[in-house]
Design a protein around this motif. Structure first.
Motif, short mmCIF file in Angstrom:
data_model
loop_
_atom_site.label_atom_id
_atom_site.label_comp_id
_atom_site.label_asym_id
_atom_site.label_seq_id
_atom_site.Cartn_x
_atom_site.Cartn_y
_atom_site.Cartn_z
N VAL A 198 0.84 -1.20 0.00
CA VAL A 198 0.00 0.00 0.00
C VAL A 198 0.88 1.25 0.00
N PHE A 199 1.90 1.27 0.84
CA PHE A 199 2.83 2.40 0.90
C PHE A 199 3.50 2.62 -0.46
N ASN A 200 3.97 1.53 -1.05
CA ASN A 200 4.68 1.64 -2.33
C ASN A 200 3.80 2.21 -3.43
N ILE A 201 2.56 1.73 -3.51
CA ILE A 201 1.71 2.08 -4.64
C ILE A 201 1.10 3.47 -4.51
N LEU A 202 1.05 3.99 -3.26
CA LEU A 202 0.45 5.31 -3.04
C LEU A 202 1.48 6.39 -2.71
N VAL A 203 2.37 6.11 -1.76
CA VAL A 203 3.27 7.15 -1.27
C VAL A 203 4.45 7.39 -2.22
N ILE A 204 5.09 6.30 -2.68
CA ILE A 204 6.30 6.48 -3.48
C ILE A 204 6.03 7.21 -4.80
N PRO A 205 5.02 6.79 -5.61
CA PRO A 205 4.75 7.57 -6.83
C PRO A 205 4.34 9.01 -6.52
N GLY A 206 3.51 9.18 -5.47
CA GLY A 206 3.08 10.54 -5.13
C GLY A 206 4.25 11.42 -4.73
N TRP A 207 5.12 10.90 -3.87
CA TRP A 207 6.28 11.66 -3.42
C TRP A 207 7.23 11.92 -4.59
N SER A 208 7.45 10.91 -5.42
CA SER A 208 8.35 11.07 -6.57
C SER A 208 7.85 12.16 -7.51
N ALA A 209 6.54 12.19 -7.75
CA ALA A 209 5.97 13.20 -8.65
C ALA A 209 6.09 14.60 -8.06
N LEU A 210 5.89 14.71 -6.74
CA LEU A 210 5.99 16.02 -6.11
C LEU A 210 7.42 16.53 -6.05
N ARG A 211 8.38 15.62 -5.95
CA ARG A 211 9.80 16.02 -5.90
C ARG A 211 10.26 16.59 -7.24
N GLY A 212 9.63 16.16 -8.32
CA GLY A 212 9.98 16.65 -9.64
C GLY A 212 8.82 17.41 -10.24
N ARG A 213 8.75 17.42 -11.55
CA ARG A 213 7.64 18.07 -12.24
C ARG A 213 6.78 17.00 -12.89
N GLY A 214 6.10 16.26 -12.04
CA GLY A 214 5.31 15.15 -12.55
C GLY A 214 6.18 13.91 -12.72
N LEU A 215 5.54 12.84 -13.12
CA LEU A 215 6.24 11.57 -13.26
C LEU A 215 5.72 10.88 -14.51
N ARG A 216 6.59 10.69 -15.49
CA ARG A 216 6.18 10.08 -16.74
C ARG A 216 6.10 8.57 -16.61
N ALA A 217 5.11 8.00 -17.27
CA ALA A 217 4.99 6.55 -17.39
C ALA A 217 5.16 6.18 -18.86
N ASP A 218 5.11 4.91 -19.17
CA ASP A 218 5.06 4.49 -20.56
C ASP A 218 4.13 3.28 -20.65
N ARG A 219 3.90 2.81 -21.85
CA ARG A 219 2.92 1.75 -22.04
C ARG A 219 3.39 0.42 -21.44
N ASP A 220 4.70 0.20 -21.38
CA ASP A 220 5.19 -1.01 -20.72
C ASP A 220 4.79 -1.04 -19.25
N VAL A 221 4.91 0.12 -18.60
CA VAL A 221 4.55 0.19 -17.18
C VAL A 221 3.05 0.01 -16.98
N VAL A 222 2.25 0.73 -17.80
CA VAL A 222 0.80 0.71 -17.61
C VAL A 222 0.19 -0.62 -18.02
N TYR A 223 0.60 -1.13 -19.17
CA TYR A 223 -0.08 -2.30 -19.71
C TYR A 223 0.57 -3.63 -19.34
N LYS A 224 1.84 -3.61 -18.96
CA LYS A 224 2.47 -4.87 -18.59
C LYS A 224 2.68 -4.96 -17.08
N GLU A 225 3.44 -4.02 -16.53
CA GLU A 225 3.79 -4.10 -15.11
C GLU A 225 2.57 -3.94 -14.21
#
Length: 339
Positions: free
Chosen positions: A82-109
């Motif tokens: 739960v921490f990984n899927i909610l906090v880490i992406p959220g924190w990572s995006a706030l530390r930078g200017r958003g967080l890019r994904a790609d189709r491998d991440v969305v559709y495979k991982e």
């Protein structure tokens, strides 16, 4: 057992050790991945993910072998997911200017990870169906070694899929990596993580004895957050370097490893190969993890980018999770019978 104050000290020390060792592990994993010519997504989803998931694996092993408390280990795994899927992406995006994904991440991982959640929940359910236990209240899932092979088999399929991606990838040449030194750094980091995680697990067991709060709750919160630090280090640094897909792939790969490998390993290691799991606690927690995963999928799918408002929404969802755990502990809500 130790006092509450000493337990808090153990949490602080264990967290610090895991944080430092996790940073070293991230560096070694990244350099080894580049040295062996692995694609960025595979580096994040397999090499860095397995390395940074070592604390979660260790928490299950220590909980089972040293404290005979499988619920604590499973709580740490689910809470970490739960921490990984909610906090880490959220924190990572706030530390930078958003967080890019790609189709491998969305559709495979992401989709394979959702399959991992479903298969682990199915395994818990089979433990209720085929080895029912007569208990006064609630349900008990008895996990056996044959059942533990189900999620492990799915992880073997996951590795096979990743291997196919490696075989199709034309890697650039990397000549400035001392592989031997990096392997030594990796092993040393893992040993440091062992020490830190043992401190966290001992603190959780001591807090249960001192305060009467079930160890599963401490696993879902304190141990989960502490063992997720290496995942946080790996993902945030990758995001700051502009490698959003690698950052997200590490999160998803770590969770996939935790659910499909760390939990069944605890069953395989316990003497007798049978573990009783509180089904009433496990199912609501897995249900929240499913909701969190769907939320993650929705926000990353929109334009294949996690922007600032979406990052705040993920962090707010984790805040709801923590408040829920507090309310369950105080008896205000009773959605988790085992708490």
């Amino acid at each position: 057992m130790v006092s509450v104050l000493a337990a808090v000290g153990l949490i602080a020390v264990g967290t610090a050790i895991v944080w430092v060792a996790g940073g070293r592990l991230e560096s070694a994993s990244e350099r080894l991945g580049a040295h062996y010519g692995l694609p960025a997504v595979v580096q994040g989803a397999v090499i860095a993910a397995i390395g940074s998931s070592f604390p979660e694996l260790t928490s299950v092993v220590f909980s089972v072998l040293l404290y005979d408390n499988f619920d604590l280990g499973v709580g740490a795994i689910v809470g970490s997911a739960v921490f990984n899927i909610l906090v880490i992406p959220g924190w990572s995006a706030l530390r930078g200017r958003g967080l890019r994904a790609d189709r491998d991440v969305v559709y495979k991982e992401t989709q394979f990870y959702m399959l991992a959640v479903a298969v682990l929940l199915l395994t818990f359910s089979l433990g209720v169906i085929y080895t029912p236990q007569p208990v006064a209240d609630g349900l008990v899932s008895t996990l056996t070694r044959p059942l533990a092979l189900i999620p492990l088999g799915l992880y073997a399929v996951y590795l096979f899929i990743q291997a196919q991606d490696v075989s199709d990838y034309d890697a650039p040449d990397v000549d400035d990596v001392d592989a031997g030194r990096q392997w030594l750094l990796l092993v040393g980091s893992i040993l440091g993580i062992l020490v830190g995680v043992e401190a966290l697990v001992e603190a959780a067991v001591s807090l249960e004895a001192a305060l009467g709060v079930p160890s599963a709750v401490w696993g879902l919160t304190v141990v989960a957050a502490g063992t997720s630090l290496p995942d946080t280090v790996v993902s945030v640094r990758a995001a700051e370097a502009g490698r959003g897909p690698t950052s997200l792939a590490n999160v998803l790969g770590s969770n996939t490893f935790d659910l499909l490998v760390a939990v069944p390993v605890g069953v395989l290691l316990v003497p007798g190969g049978r573990i009783d799991l509180d089904f009433g606690t496990a199912v609501p927690m897995m249900g929240f993890l499913t909701i969190a995963t769907l939320g993650f999928l929705v926000v990353t799918r929109t334009d294949l980018e996690l922007d600032r408002p979406e990052a705040i929404a993920l962090l707010a969802m984790y805040g709801v999770f923590l408040v829920w755990m507090v309310l369950e502990t105080l008896g205000v809500t009773r959605l988790v019978p085992g708490v």
